[in-house]
Design an enzyme around this catalytic site. Sequence first.
Site, short mmCIF file in Angstrom:
data_model
loop_
_atom_site.label_atom_id
_atom_site.label_comp_id
_atom_site.label_asym_id
_atom_site.label_seq_id
_atom_site.Cartn_x
_atom_site.Cartn_y
_atom_site.Cartn_z
N SER A 192 0.83 -1.20 0.00
CA SER A 192 0.00 0.00 0.00
C SER A 192 0.87 1.26 0.00
O SER A 192 1.69 1.44 -0.89
CB SER A 192 -0.96 -0.04 1.20
N ASP A 359 -9.88 -3.22 -5.11
CA ASP A 359 -8.94 -2.24 -4.57
C ASP A 359 -8.98 -0.98 -5.43
O ASP A 359 -8.70 -1.04 -6.62
CB ASP A 359 -7.53 -2.83 -4.59
N HIS A 389 -7.77 -4.90 -1.06
CA HIS A 389 -6.77 -4.09 -0.37
C HIS A 389 -6.80 -4.44 1.12
O HIS A 389 -7.84 -4.34 1.77
CB HIS A 389 -7.09 -2.60 -0.56
#
Length: 418
Positions: A192, A359, A389
């Site tokens: 991320s 995501d 995610h």
Amino acid sequence: MKWRHATIVLLVLYVAYLCYIPIPENINEKYKYRILCAFMKFTSHVARVQQLVFPGVLGQIKTMRAMLGTPISPLFGNKLYSDEVKLEKTTFDGVNVNLYTHPRAQDGDKLPGFVYIHGGALAMWDPDFYDGVTGKICEKLNTVVVSVNYRRTPEYAFPVHLEDSFRAVKWFLQHADQYGVDPGRVAVAGDSAGGYLTAAVTHAVHDDSDIPNFELQILIYPWLQLLDLNTPSYQLDRHRFGSNGILTPDLVGLATSIFVYGEHATSAIMGAFLTNNHTSKEFRESAIIMERLSHSVIPSAFRDFPNYTPPSVDAPVSDVGAKIWAEFNDVLSDPRSCPLIREDLSGLPITFLATMEYDPKRDDGIRYAKLLEQAGVDVTWRHYENGFHGMFWVGPDIVFNDGQKLLDEIIDFAKLKL
């Protein structure tokens, strides 16, 4: 008695509301996913209430840190790696790091090194929160692992987190011999926002002639730009989940705005970022933006869906958006903040890049994989149709089997390449 009954009814309704979340059919371990999304929603509610008492993004982030960053499973002795792995908390050039070593690292030839840069929107979590990841990498890969504890937003805005990460990495590469590490066999990884730092640090290492290039970079659903928050994956995520899910529009707006503004971010600034109202028409028409952020770079299979809206360079800029651009165009146009717009991507290390179908950041990774391939970089791109995610790691309390499979795949890939 009536008020007690009413309170119970309201609590039941609230819990039902928290748990009412669209869940894609092909996501595994749906109950874990529902629990995670419900807790994320509850955390956002608590943070909003806190803001009514103590206005400002810092209080909001601190509330989220307290609720999301304090795992309880380690209290019961739950570990994902052997006790033989040794953890030392130290500093590299003034930057705090967690250093993991294994007894096998004391014998024989020099070992590979592995740097991990954690996620959490650059605002939450720390190396201790990722202990289950980094300790397992150390054990299974038989490597020395450095987990970087960069200073976080909103207390520190761009480029502090990047400078901290690069400083720690450079010191490690220059002193690798002290740890029995071959500086020519070092990997860097992050998820991320940590994926953003991984990409940006990899660029910086490549450009620094005083240190060797990384052998391998691993990007796990990376955040790679803050210029276009209306990509097909952002649009699709809003269509699928609305304001629910793990990486909600509100959280995206918060993370993006504090990246630039730190503690001075406001709801108006967040709204400008979320509506792509924070750059000028001239910038959107520039050659590098038209090339790197064009939706046509994304394969049609990922953008052919009902209600998809192509980008427009003619979108009007609000007063707030104009002010953002006037004050921070140097940040927004800096490849260090948006690795996707770096012009020369040649010569970068072997890359493993993982994207998730569910995501909003999906298209950042897809674009980057394509651009790296075009620049001649050896890229292995994995797209997980049932991935989301946060699947890789959201702490030791909720461990997804698919996330552990991805970690095992990364470890196996690193064994082959380092």
